[in-house]
Enzyme design. Sequence first.
Site, PDB file in Angstrom:
ATOM      1  N   CYS A  17      -3.431   4.004   9.604  1.00  0.00           N
ATOM      2  CA  CYS A  17      -2.264   3.384  10.018  1.00  0.00           C
ATOM      3  C   CYS A  17      -1.423   4.528  11.169  1.00  0.00           C
ATOM      4  CB  CYS A  17      -1.111   3.258   8.931  1.00  0.00           C
ATOM      5  SG  CYS A  17      -1.817   2.345   7.593  1.00  0.00           S
ATOM      6  N   CYS A  60      -1.142   8.458   7.651  1.00  0.00           N
ATOM      7  CA  CYS A  60      -2.359   8.039   6.890  1.00  0.00           C
ATOM      8  C   CYS A  60      -3.508   7.775   8.368  1.00  0.00           C
ATOM      9  CB  CYS A  60      -2.341   6.835   5.994  1.00  0.00           C
ATOM     10  SG  CYS A  60      -1.555   7.369   4.445  1.00  0.00           S
ATOM     11  N   CYS A  98       7.495   4.134   5.674  1.00  0.00           N
ATOM     12  CA  CYS A  98       6.807   3.821   4.541  1.00  0.00           C
ATOM     13  C   CYS A  98       7.551   3.438   3.481  1.00  0.00           C
ATOM     14  CB  CYS A  98       6.031   5.065   4.439  1.00  0.00           C
ATOM     15  SG  CYS A  98       7.032   6.352   3.692  1.00  0.00           S
ATOM     16  N   CYS A 150       0.660  -1.078   0.111  1.00  0.00           N
ATOM     17  CA  CYS A 150       0.028  -0.075   0.087  1.00  0.00           C
ATOM     18  C   CYS A 150       0.685   1.229   0.109  1.00  0.00           C
ATOM     19  CB  CYS A 150      -1.040  -0.017   1.168  1.00  0.00           C
ATOM     20  SG  CYS A 150      -2.154   1.308   1.363  1.00  0.00           S
TER      21      CYS A 150
HETATM   22 FE1  SF4 Z   1      -1.409   2.686   3.017  1.00  0.00          FE
HETATM   23 FE2  SF4 Z   1      -1.197   3.088   5.416  1.00  0.00          FE
HETATM   24 FE3  SF4 Z   1       0.795   3.255   3.886  1.00  0.00          FE
HETATM   25 FE4  SF4 Z   1      -0.849   5.291   4.153  1.00  0.00          FE
HETATM   26  S1  SF4 Z   1       0.368   4.617   5.745  1.00  0.00           S
HETATM   27  S2  SF4 Z   1       0.021   4.309   2.193  1.00  0.00           S
HETATM   28  S3  SF4 Z   1      -2.758   3.757   4.295  1.00  0.00           S
HETATM   29  S4  SF4 Z   1      -0.262   1.507   4.314  1.00  0.00           S
END
Ligand code: SF4
Length: 234
Positions: free
Chosen positions: A207, A204, A230, A121
């Site tokens: 998360c 986000c 990330c 993601c």
């Molecule tokens: Fe996806 Fe969570 Fe990464 Fe945002 S922080 S891009 S929702 S996995």
Amino acid sequence: MTTAPYTTQELERLAGQAGRDLEDAPALDVLRWAAETFGPRFCVTSSMEDAVVAHLASRAMPGVDVVFLDTGYHFPETIGTRDAVAAVMDVNVLTVTPRQTVAEQDAQYGPRLHDRDPDLCCALRKVAPLEQALAGYDAWATGLRRDESPTRANTPVVGWDPKRRKVKVAPIARWTLADVQSYVTEHGVLTNPLLMDGYASVGCAPCTRRVLEGEDARAGRWAGLGKTECGIHL
Ligand code: SF4
């Protein structure tokens, strides 16, 4: 202001030299060096947790590009902070979006990919869009600080980003959270309202959770998922 194009070898050499020369320099001096060296081929990235680095960069280079990755999963407070920064600061906010909307991603990968495969993601919604957004720049600045987490303890003030082959600037790498708070107070810098609501690091919504007493600032990010970054800064 120098805007001559640099070769990759020259950029890497510049990064190494500046990393040594600017390790102890004040954040504003680091950003002045970046502005003078790269001109419009320098940008700031901001998660809109606060606007400290954007504010510093606007002092070094009024109208500086500030890249914001809109993953489609942000808290409304984060979008509001982005809009306020664009409205009141002398910066050029550039909102970058992933190739797919959340609905399109859900259709291809299934809903709530962030719960099942957060690395994928993040790769789709953060890492890939950033790579594209940075394509036109030689150098970029981030708000990374060494005191945020053990994974960030060795962040150079100026370093080489081998993944993107660009100079990476972390002007407040040596700052503490108290330094950030002092700067915010002194200059009236915009901050994300969630910082006043128990969040120490804002990402986000699916998360990010509030931190508990004694936890490091990033403990509320991907809690329970065994993930701390990330992928942008790895
Ligand atoms: Fe996806 Fe969570 Fe990464 Fe945002 S922080 S891009 S929702 S996995």
